[in-house]
Enzyme design. Structure first.
Site, PDB file in Angstrom:
ATOM      1  N   TYR A  64      -4.159   4.100  13.329  1.00 51.26           N
ATOM      2  CA  TYR A  64      -3.029   5.013  13.088  1.00 51.26           C
ATOM      3  C   TYR A  64      -2.017   4.978  14.219  1.00 51.26           C
ATOM      4  CZ  TYR A  64      -6.061   7.100   9.545  1.00 51.26           C
ATOM      5  OH  TYR A  64      -6.856   7.305   8.460  1.00 51.26           O
ATOM      6  N   GLU A 103       1.182  -0.351   3.093  1.00 51.60           N
ATOM      7  CA  GLU A 103       0.647   0.747   2.287  1.00 51.60           C
ATOM      8  C   GLU A 103       1.773   1.665   1.814  1.00 51.60           C
ATOM      9  OE1 GLU A 103      -2.676   2.777   4.049  1.00 51.60           O
ATOM     10  OE2 GLU A 103      -2.787   4.251   2.418  1.00 51.60           O
ATOM     11  N   HIS A 157      -5.933   2.131  -2.785  1.00 52.43           N
ATOM     12  CA  HIS A 157      -6.674   3.197  -2.107  1.00 52.43           C
ATOM     13  C   HIS A 157      -6.832   4.302  -3.135  1.00 52.43           C
ATOM     14  CE1 HIS A 157      -5.549   2.131   2.327  1.00 52.43           C
ATOM     15  NE2 HIS A 157      -6.552   1.411   1.854  1.00 52.43           N
ATOM     16  N   ASP A 200      -1.721   3.596  -2.516  1.00 50.66           N
ATOM     17  CA  ASP A 200      -2.627   4.721  -2.259  1.00 50.66           C
ATOM     18  C   ASP A 200      -2.292   5.818  -3.272  1.00 50.66           C
ATOM     19  OD1 ASP A 200      -3.552   7.284  -1.156  1.00 50.66           O
ATOM     20  OD2 ASP A 200      -4.050   6.148   0.650  1.00 50.66           O
ATOM     21  N   HIS A 244      -1.123   9.106  -1.770  1.00 53.07           N
ATOM     22  CA  HIS A 244       0.204   8.996  -1.155  1.00 53.07           C
ATOM     23  C   HIS A 244       1.317   8.960  -2.193  1.00 53.07           C
ATOM     24  CE1 HIS A 244      -1.661   7.024   2.709  1.00 53.07           C
ATOM     25  NE2 HIS A 244      -2.143   8.224   2.452  1.00 53.07           N
ATOM     26  N   ARG A 246      -7.643   6.063  16.557  1.00 53.02           N
ATOM     27  CA  ARG A 246      -6.733   6.989  17.242  1.00 53.02           C
ATOM     28  C   ARG A 246      -6.366   6.527  18.645  1.00 53.02           C
ATOM     29  NH1 ARG A 246      -5.957  10.634  13.459  1.00 53.02           N
ATOM     30  NH2 ARG A 246      -7.682  10.895  12.003  1.00 53.02           N
ATOM     31  N   GLU A 285     -11.016   6.566   0.135  1.00 55.15           N
ATOM     32  CA  GLU A 285     -10.783   7.153   1.472  1.00 55.15           C
ATOM     33  C   GLU A 285     -10.862   8.662   1.337  1.00 55.15           C
ATOM     34  OE1 GLU A 285      -6.752   5.528   1.823  1.00 55.15           O
ATOM     35  OE2 GLU A 285      -7.466   4.340   3.507  1.00 55.15           O
ATOM     36  N   HIS A 320      -6.099  13.879   1.704  1.00 55.88           N
ATOM     37  CA  HIS A 320      -6.957  13.319   0.652  1.00 55.88           C
ATOM     38  C   HIS A 320      -7.993  14.337   0.199  1.00 55.88           C
ATOM     39  CE1 HIS A 320      -6.200   8.990   2.364  1.00 55.88           C
ATOM     40  NE2 HIS A 320      -5.098   9.710   2.293  1.00 55.88           N
ATOM     41  N   HIS A 346       0.212   0.674   7.809  1.00 53.32           N
ATOM     42  CA  HIS A 346       1.225   1.694   7.532  1.00 53.32           C
ATOM     43  C   HIS A 346       2.548   1.189   8.100  1.00 53.32           C
ATOM     44  CE1 HIS A 346      -1.905   5.237   7.456  1.00 53.32           C
ATOM     45  NE2 HIS A 346      -2.191   4.270   6.611  1.00 53.32           N
ATOM     46  N   ASP A 375      -0.066  14.233   2.418  1.00 54.46           N
ATOM     47  CA  ASP A 375      -1.080  13.245   2.756  1.00 54.46           C
ATOM     48  C   ASP A 375      -2.397  13.878   3.207  1.00 54.46           C
ATOM     49  OD1 ASP A 375      -2.531  11.004   3.374  1.00 54.46           O
ATOM     50  OD2 ASP A 375      -1.212  10.310   4.976  1.00 54.46           O
ATOM     51  N   HIS A 426      -8.168  -2.134   8.093  1.00 51.95           N
ATOM     52  CA  HIS A 426      -7.068  -1.163   8.235  1.00 51.95           C
ATOM     53  C   HIS A 426      -6.635  -1.098   9.699  1.00 51.95           C
ATOM     54  CE1 HIS A 426      -4.646   2.417   7.843  1.00 51.95           C
ATOM     55  NE2 HIS A 426      -5.038   2.675   6.602  1.00 51.95           N
TER      56      HIS A 426
HETATM   57 ZN    ZN Z   1      -3.574   9.014   3.581  1.00 51.66          ZN
HETATM   58 FE    FE Z   2      -4.671   5.025   2.248  1.00 51.81          FE
HETATM   59 FE    FE Z   3      -3.876   4.157   5.321  1.00 50.09          FE
END
Ligand code: ZN
Ligand code: FE
Ligand code: FE
Length: 277
Positions: free
Chosen positions: A70, A142, A211, A176, A179, A37, A256, A226, A107, A224, A67
């Site tokens: 974000y 992704e 994912h 994913d 997603h 973050r 995830e 999970h 992403h 989105d 990864h």
């Molecule tokens: Zn996600």
């Molecule tokens: Fe993912």
């Molecule tokens: Fe991701």
């Protein structure tokens, strides 16, 4: 062989993640390249990296998936945000050269009002600036839920990025399950149809990782969120079909799901049990 692992915290270093993966029956894992973050990064510890590489070779792990944070938005309009994205992307990729054949999950980003076309062009430009000749890492775009102004909710958008990158041999895709389901691809009732579409638009040869997540929300919700395996709207049967599908079964799977280590251990065990011969 089923290669499956989960997202792990990197705060205790590289080798610790490998040992943690082993402790829950995983044979691969995913981790954030830096504070997810914020975006700050710890100094690189070459000894720790070498120790993880040795463990991975000895235990026959599938390549861990790194990864991006974000906060890294490769199609940001704001100059400072874009500058951070490109610098962090380049630094992460340079660091990953310590792990030959690494995979880096990204992403595509949010176009925040610029429109999809401008976003796609900017993402490709960011990739072309950050990637370098001779690099060994494959960058995976992704598939996204299409939340807000996210780019990558449609297979065509990923195709448009791929068409503009200058080092296509170093680019792949990570699918994913939460997603794509949230983006209204019906992997529950028509997995074959979704994969045929993926193949036609992107090419299954580009697909390098999965994912594996359930979703809290119905198809097409673009949320989105999970869910634990088998406790969401996708459900256990559909996720078992993903893990066993001939086009997918040899890819590495990364969970995830909202879990602590013990929950991940149970999900890995569950999916091994659902794996067909
Ligand atoms: Zn996600
Ligand atoms: Fe993912
Ligand atoms: Fe991701």
């Amino acid at each position: 062989m089923l290669y499956i692992g989960c997202h792990l915290s990197s705060t205790k270093g590289y080798l610790h993640m490998g040992e943690e993966a082993l402790s829950i029956g995983a044979n691969t894992f995913q981790y954030f390249s830096r504070n997810p973050r914020g975006g700050s990064v710890k100094p690189f510890d070459a000894g720790d990296a070498a120790a993880l590489s040795a463990l991975i070779a000895e235990r026959g792990f599938a390549t861990p998936l790194t990864h991006a944070p974000y906060t890294l938005n490769p199609c940001a309009a704001a100059p400072q945000t874009l500058e951070f994205a490109r610098r962090a992307l380049r630094e992460d990729l340079e660091r990953l050269e310590h792990f030959p054949g690494a995979m880096y999950n990204l992403h595509p980003g949010s176009h925040v009002g610029q429109g999809v076309e401008a976003g796609v062009a900017r993402i490709a430009e960011s990739l072309n600036e950050a990637m370098f000749d001779g690099m060994g890492t494959t960058v995976l775009l992704e598939t996204m839920a299409g939340k807000g102004s996210e780019v990558g909710g449609r297979f065509e958008e990923l195709r448009a990025i791929l068409d503009r990158v200058e080092r296509p041999e170093r680019i792949g895709v990570c699918l994913d399950t939460c997603h794509v389901f949230d983006a209204d691809y019906d992997i529950v009732n028509d997995l074959d149809g979704v994969l045929e579409m993926f193949d036609r638009i992107i090419g299954l040869g580009r697909l390098r990782a999965i994912h594996l997540n359930d979703s809290k929300n119905p198809p097409g919700s673009r949320k989105d969120r999970h869910e634990k395996i088998g406790e969401g709207q996708i459900g256990l049967d559909a996720l078992a079909r993903v893990v066993n599908h001939p086009a997918l079964r040899d890819l590495p799977f990364y969970l995830e799901t909202p879990n602590e280590l013990e929950g991940y251990r149970r999900e890995i065990e569950l999916l091994h049990g659902l794996r067909s011969a």
